[in-house]
Motif scaffolding. Structure first.
Motif, PDB file in Angstrom:
ATOM      1  N   GLY A 138     -40.928 -55.595 -37.579  1.00 60.49           N
ATOM      2  CA  GLY A 138     -41.460 -54.635 -38.533  1.00 60.49           C
ATOM      3  C   GLY A 138     -40.701 -53.336 -38.571  1.00 60.49           C
ATOM      4  N   ILE A 139     -39.543 -53.282 -37.930  1.00 60.59           N
ATOM      5  CA  ILE A 139     -38.758 -52.048 -37.880  1.00 60.59           C
ATOM      6  C   ILE A 139     -37.793 -52.034 -39.061  1.00 60.59           C
ATOM      7  CG2 ILE A 139     -37.150 -50.669 -36.508  1.00 60.59           C
ATOM      8  CD1 ILE A 139     -38.248 -52.032 -34.030  1.00 60.59           C
ATOM      9  N   PRO A 140     -37.759 -50.972 -39.867  1.00 59.99           N
ATOM     10  CA  PRO A 140     -36.798 -50.901 -40.976  1.00 59.99           C
ATOM     11  C   PRO A 140     -35.387 -50.671 -40.452  1.00 59.99           C
ATOM     12  CG  PRO A 140     -37.987 -48.835 -40.803  1.00 59.99           C
ATOM     13  CD  PRO A 140     -38.616 -49.763 -39.792  1.00 59.99           C
ATOM     14  N   SER A 141     -34.437 -51.136 -41.209  1.00 65.35           N
ATOM     15  CA  SER A 141     -33.042 -50.929 -40.828  1.00 65.35           C
ATOM     16  C   SER A 141     -32.166 -51.230 -42.027  1.00 65.35           C
ATOM     17  CB  SER A 141     -32.664 -51.822 -39.643  1.00 65.35           C
ATOM     18  OG  SER A 141     -31.358 -51.499 -39.198  1.00 65.35           O
ATOM     19  N   ILE A 142     -30.950 -50.830 -41.960  1.00 64.59           N
ATOM     20  CA  ILE A 142     -29.993 -51.034 -43.032  1.00 64.59           C
ATOM     21  C   ILE A 142     -29.779 -52.534 -43.259  1.00 64.59           C
ATOM     22  CG2 ILE A 142     -28.064 -50.814 -41.418  1.00 64.59           C
ATOM     23  CD1 ILE A 142     -26.393 -49.711 -43.707  1.00 64.59           C
ATOM     24  N   GLY A 143     -29.811 -52.963 -44.531  1.00 65.41           N
ATOM     25  CA  GLY A 143     -29.569 -54.350 -44.873  1.00 65.41           C
ATOM     26  C   GLY A 143     -30.712 -55.295 -44.570  1.00 65.41           C
ATOM     27  N   ARG A 144     -31.922 -54.764 -44.333  1.00 64.03           N
ATOM     28  CA  ARG A 144     -33.018 -55.650 -43.952  1.00 64.03           C
ATOM     29  C   ARG A 144     -33.417 -56.589 -45.088  1.00 64.03           C
ATOM     30  NH1 ARG A 144     -38.974 -54.147 -41.434  1.00 64.03           N
ATOM     31  NH2 ARG A 144     -39.934 -56.170 -41.891  1.00 64.03           N
ATOM     32  N   ARG A 145     -33.382 -56.111 -46.332  1.00 62.80           N
ATOM     33  CA  ARG A 145     -33.837 -56.959 -47.425  1.00 62.80           C
ATOM     34  C   ARG A 145     -32.910 -58.158 -47.637  1.00 62.80           C
ATOM     35  NH1 ARG A 145     -35.696 -55.090 -53.486  1.00 62.80           N
ATOM     36  NH2 ARG A 145     -36.291 -57.168 -54.194  1.00 62.80           N
ATOM     37  N   GLN A 146     -31.649 -57.969 -47.369  1.00 60.58           N
ATOM     38  CA  GLN A 146     -30.728 -59.082 -47.535  1.00 60.58           C
ATOM     39  C   GLN A 146     -30.992 -60.177 -46.505  1.00 60.58           C
ATOM     40  OE1 GLN A 146     -29.855 -55.907 -47.335  1.00 60.58           O
ATOM     41  NE2 GLN A 146     -28.520 -55.367 -49.053  1.00 60.58           N
ATOM     42  N   HIS A 147     -31.242 -59.791 -45.301  1.00 61.17           N
ATOM     43  CA  HIS A 147     -31.451 -60.756 -44.210  1.00 61.17           C
ATOM     44  C   HIS A 147     -32.658 -60.318 -43.374  1.00 61.17           C
ATOM     45  CE1 HIS A 147     -27.611 -62.668 -45.124  1.00 61.17           C
ATOM     46  NE2 HIS A 147     -27.079 -61.455 -45.177  1.00 61.17           N
ATOM     47  N   PRO A 148     -33.853 -60.489 -43.932  1.00 59.27           N
ATOM     48  CA  PRO A 148     -35.035 -60.021 -43.187  1.00 59.27           C
ATOM     49  C   PRO A 148     -35.258 -60.771 -41.879  1.00 59.27           C
ATOM     50  CG  PRO A 148     -35.683 -61.343 -45.084  1.00 59.27           C
ATOM     51  CD  PRO A 148     -34.215 -61.103 -45.216  1.00 59.27           C
ATOM     52  N   GLY A 149     -34.746 -61.983 -41.788  1.00 62.32           N
ATOM     53  CA  GLY A 149     -34.933 -62.750 -40.558  1.00 62.32           C
ATOM     54  C   GLY A 149     -33.788 -62.620 -39.598  1.00 62.32           C
ATOM     55  N   GLY A 150     -32.834 -61.747 -39.895  1.00 63.50           N
ATOM     56  CA  GLY A 150     -31.669 -61.596 -39.032  1.00 63.50           C
ATOM     57  C   GLY A 150     -31.973 -60.805 -37.773  1.00 63.50           C
ATOM     58  N   GLY A 151     -31.045 -60.888 -36.823  1.00 61.39           N
ATOM     59  CA  GLY A 151     -31.194 -60.162 -35.562  1.00 61.39           C
ATOM     60  C   GLY A 151     -30.287 -58.957 -35.498  1.00 61.39           C
ATOM     61  N   ARG A 152     -30.605 -58.047 -34.552  1.00 63.00           N
ATOM     62  CA  ARG A 152     -29.822 -56.815 -34.386  1.00 63.00           C
ATOM     63  C   ARG A 152     -29.600 -56.556 -32.894  1.00 63.00           C
ATOM     64  NH1 ARG A 152     -29.947 -53.893 -39.337  1.00 63.00           N
ATOM     65  NH2 ARG A 152     -30.111 -55.565 -40.878  1.00 63.00           N
ATOM     66  N   VAL A 153     -28.456 -55.962 -32.626  1.00 63.22           N
ATOM     67  CA  VAL A 153     -28.177 -55.401 -31.307  1.00 63.22           C
ATOM     68  C   VAL A 153     -27.722 -53.974 -31.534  1.00 63.22           C
ATOM     69  CG1 VAL A 153     -26.736 -55.471 -29.257  1.00 63.22           C
ATOM     70  CG2 VAL A 153     -27.571 -57.605 -30.251  1.00 63.22           C
ATOM     71  N   VAL A 154     -28.426 -53.011 -30.930  1.00 66.89           N
ATOM     72  CA  VAL A 154     -28.075 -51.598 -31.073  1.00 66.89           C
ATOM     73  C   VAL A 154     -27.666 -51.071 -29.707  1.00 66.89           C
ATOM     74  CG1 VAL A 154     -29.394 -51.036 -33.132  1.00 66.89           C
ATOM     75  CG2 VAL A 154     -30.552 -51.107 -30.959  1.00 66.89           C
ATOM     76  N   VAL A 155     -26.515 -50.384 -29.678  1.00 68.51           N
ATOM     77  CA  VAL A 155     -25.937 -49.930 -28.409  1.00 68.51           C
ATOM     78  C   VAL A 155     -25.634 -48.445 -28.527  1.00 68.51           C
ATOM     79  CG1 VAL A 155     -24.174 -50.355 -26.678  1.00 68.51           C
ATOM     80  CG2 VAL A 155     -24.856 -52.193 -28.236  1.00 68.51           C
TER      81      VAL A 155
END
Length: 821
Positions: free
Chosen positions: A240-257
């Motif tokens: 449920g966290i917003p982020s850049i490009g979420r609408r294109q790939h709502p089921g995608g994963g992220r790694v933030v460093v």
């Protein structure tokens, strides 16, 4: 405090794909795409050759860039060997090549190992961990090793001019191999706000929305900033966290460093995957941390001032967002294009801002490889004269929509042009363009072509199943019968009821041949429609047999030949009328020819008169239909003078021949009065004007006195006589005199000339000299030149003049020669 808007996100799946190559042995460049035509013939246009050159140079630039990155690592390794071995660069290069050959590895991989051993930094530690755990799987591992990828990324970062180039280098050299499709580099403000300073894999519009994130908005990047450690978001839609490009790939994963140096965090590196992220090995996470550390060195100099509102792009975000939503709801392939302007504000290109899900590329490329590129880079052949780019420019400048049909869309793959035919529509909304195209499907095109051919040829097809009685008609056949599409088709057995009674016997023979003898057959009959119209129809059909040889169905076609039938009827009537007219014309020509020959034989006997000798030649027209009204006459008058005359009645045929007879005989009768030539022509003009039916003619009339050798003559619109004296030939002057029959009263000028012994006088009609491409003056000069040649006798002189005459009008010719003794 304002918060960013997340609605209307654009697809950001611009993950780099391998270079496209034409498939071997297939029907097209890839599955799901229509057939394309490949035209590598010499007929490729200049624009096509230019586009191929641009594509080749672009590929060479990519290869040169990759080679440069590898060369930088090799040079670094050579520097390490120079320091350790105390040798020169050349010897270090030889040692490096020798070690690579002995170890069985590539020169680049060995160079990376040498640099890692010498550097002993975080990158080298990550590389060592991968070597120690080589058996463990790594997500998205490619053919290159992590050590090579990390060092290549480091080399790209060092060469990058800004954070935007850093993001592109990270994605291309390291993260794409791990399966990532996008990367975002954030700079942290003093108030924990985030500013996007670099991105790759996202559309420009999407990046514009996320240019600034206030500190109170919780995003994936803020997680790393708050926790000050690497954070994994396996699936955005679950968090449920917003982020850049979420609408294109709502089921995608992220790694933030977090990216920092010396204990200070400068920003955050956010890596995006298009699919849910599986648990990653420690080595992969360490690799991401190493990349974040490399990225941190570029963020230390960033000057970021917190801002309450994000910067608004020049081309108007709202309008483009609406257009993107419109494109996504279209059933046809669509591109959203934004303008690219130079420093002077002039349009130089368009950026492919968005491609909808139904996008089809002529070369079979996925839409992710086209999004974000310039339009001329993706389709360089569009720059040809009056091509697609010219239409885009026109719509952008005027705002007027444009539609074009059967336009060629060409893309180049390894210098090979791949072309598809499409109907395109271009419209402007705000500052952006919406380009919609519908690539022509070959099957649909052939079906449409067949339908139009049947309509133009007035052909209707059918198939009748003999076993089940099922009948199939196409729409054109219903039209031929004059029946609505909802009505029932007519079986062949009922065809007689719809035909003219006189054609029933022909239809019976047709059905017997088709159904009983099972052979192809045809019949022409008159179809009597229910609306009272009768059409002439040609029916062609063939039997369809099953595997046992029994009649299964009949298929065939009706063709409306009414126009052909009535054309044949009219043609037959015309032929009959023409034959009758030709017979009449032949009879008239025969009569005119008989009349002409009766009056003027072609070679009459020479006229012997005391003091002169007269010879005549007459050459009729080659075509009997061209029988004309030329005449000649020479007769001794009661006063012993000689009448000499030549004339030409206008026209051809029986009318010209009868007019000639009237004027010739009238002149003979008038000459008995003893009047002079001028008076004779004046009386003859009265005859032509009042006593004939619109006869006009030219004539020369002369009266010769043998005693005095004096010739008095006059002309009525005719060419003057020619006097041959010795070897000199000269035409008489053009005496005044209008042609006969034109006016009721005409005054003719009379001339007089004394002839000398051995002089020869020539009187003739225009058939002797007239040419279509030469003036009368020039033709007369040619006659004088020919007449001046020596001749033994008068007959030979006249024969030579007829033989060598250059006339090309196929007209009658009269020639009189008078030789003075």
């Amino acid at each position: 405090m304002n918060t960013p808007t997340y609605a209307g996100d654009e697809p950001g799946d611009v993950r780099p794909v391998p270079e496209l190559r034409p498939r071997q042995g297939g029907d097209g460049p890839g599955p799901g795409f229509p057939p394309v035509r490949t035209d590598a013939s010499p007929a490729v246009t200049d624009a096509g050759r230019l586009a191929a050159t641009v594509e080749r140079l672009r590929q060479e630039v990519r290869e040169a860039q990759a080679t440069a990155d590898g060369r930088a690592l090799v040079e670094m390794a050579k520097g390490v060997l120079v320091g350790r071995l105390g040798c020169g660069p050349a010897e270090a290069a030889r040692q490096l090549a020798k070690l690579a050959e002995q170890s069985g590895t590539t020169l680049l991989a060995l160079a990376v190992d040498v640099v890692n051993q010498a550097a002993r930094d975080q990158v080298s530690e990550v590389a060592r961990e991968f070597l120690e755990n080589a058996a463990q799987p790594t997500a998205g591992a490619g053919a290159s090793t992590p050590a090579v990828r990390l060092r290549a990324a480091e080399s790209g970062l060092l060469a990058a001019a800004d954070s935007q180039a850093v993001a592109a280098a990270l994605l291309e050299n390291a993260l794409a191999a791990l399966g990532a499709h996008g990367v975002a580099i954030w700079v942290a403000g003093s108030d924990s706000s985030l500013t996007l300073v670099g991105h790759a894999g996202f559309p420009e519009e999407e990046a514009s929305r996320w240019r600034y994130v206030p500190p109170e908005v919780a995003t994936c990047a803020h997680l790393a900033l708050d926790k000050r450690e690497l954070t994994v978001v396996p699936r955005l839609s679950d968090s449920g966290i917003p982020s850049i490009g979420r609408r294109q790939h709502p089921g995608g994963g992220r790694v933030v460093v977090p990216a920092g140096t010396g204990g200070r965090i400068h920003g955050v590196l956010e890596v995006c995957w298009p699919e849910p992220l599986e648990p990653q090995s420690p080595q992969v996470l360490r690799q991401l941390e190493a990349l974040a550390e490399l990225c941190a060195h570029t963020l230390g100099d960033q000057d970021v001032t917190p801002s309450a509102e994000p910067e608004v792009p020049e081309h108007g975000v709202a309008g483009v967002a609406e257009m993107v939503n419109l494109a996504d709801n279209l059933y046809d392939p669509a591109l959203v294009l934004t303008p690219c302007l130079d420093l002077g504000g002039r349009l130089v290109d368009f950026r492919v801002h968005h491609a909808n899900d139904r996008f089809i590329d002529p070369a079979g490329r996925p839409r992710t490889s086209v999004c974000g590129s310039s339009f001329l880079e993706a389709y360089p052949a569009a720059a040809e004269d009056n091509g697609l780019f010219d239409k885009l420019e026109r719509v952008y400048a005027t705002g007027e929509p444009c539609r074009t049909q059967r336009m060629a869309l060409t893309a180049f793959v390894d210098d090979v042009p791949l072309t598809a035919i499409a109907d395109a529509s271009i419209s402007r909304h705000g500052a952006a363009l919406l380009l919609i195209w519908r690539i022509e499907d070959e099957t649909a095109r052939l079906a449409s072509l067949l339908q139009h051919a049947q309509r133009l040829g007035r052909v209707g097809g059918f198939e009748e199943n003999i076993t089940t009685g099922e009948i199939t008609w196409n729409g054109q056949l219903f039209t031929l019968y004059g029946r609505p599409l909802t009505s029932s088709p007519v079986p062949l057995e009922e065809l007689r009821a719809h035909a003219h009674p006189d054609d029933v016997a022909s239809i019976n023979r047709f059905l017997r041949t088709l159904l009983h003898h099972q052979r192809e057959s045809s019949v022409d009959f008159r179809l009597q429609r229910t609306d009272g119209i009768t059409r002439h129809i040609r029916l062609v059909a063939e039997p369809v047999l099953d595997d046992r040889g029994s009649l299964h169905a009949v298929r065939g076609a009706y063709q409306d030949i009414s126009s052909q039938h009535w054309t044949e009827v009219a043609l037959a009537a015309t032929r009959d009328q023409l034959a009758h007219t030709e017979a009449e014309a032949a009879e008239r020509s025969r009569l005119a020819l008989q009349l002409q020959h009766a009056i003027m034989p072609a070679a009459p006997a020479p006229l012997e008169v005391p003091g002169i000798r007269i010879a005549v030649r007459y050459r009729p027209a080659e075509s009997e239909a061209m029988v004309g009204g030329d005449w000649y006459d020479s007769v001794v008058l009661p006063n012993d003078k000689v009448l000499l005359s030549v004339g030409d009645v206008a026209g051809h045929g029986i009318e010209a021949a009868t007019g000639m007879v009237i004027l010739r005989n009238a002149l003979r009768g008038l000459a008995v009065t003893g009047a002079g030539p001028a008076q004779l022509l004046s009386w003859l003009n009265t005859v032509a004007h009042h006593l004939t039916s619109n006869v006009t003619a030219t004539a020369v009339c002369g009266v010769y006195d043998p005693r005095t050798r004096v010739l008095r003559w006059a002309r009525a619109g005719h060419l003057p006589p020619v006097l041959v004296r010795g070897t000199s030939a000269q035409a008489f002057p053009m005496a005044q005199g209008l042609l006969l029959g034109a006016l009721p009263e005409v005054v003719f000028e009379e001339e007089e000339v004394r002839l000398e012994p051995e002089d020869t006088l020539l009187m003739y009609t225009d058939g002797l000299v007239e040419r279509r491409d030469v003036s009368v003056t020039d033709s007369l000069s040619q006659l004088l030149s020919l007449a001046g040649r020596e001749a033994d006798t008068l007959d030979k002189r006249l024969d030579r003049l007829l033989t060598h005459s250059r006339s090309d009008t196929d007209d009658d010719t009269c020639l009189i020669g008078i030789q003075v003794r």
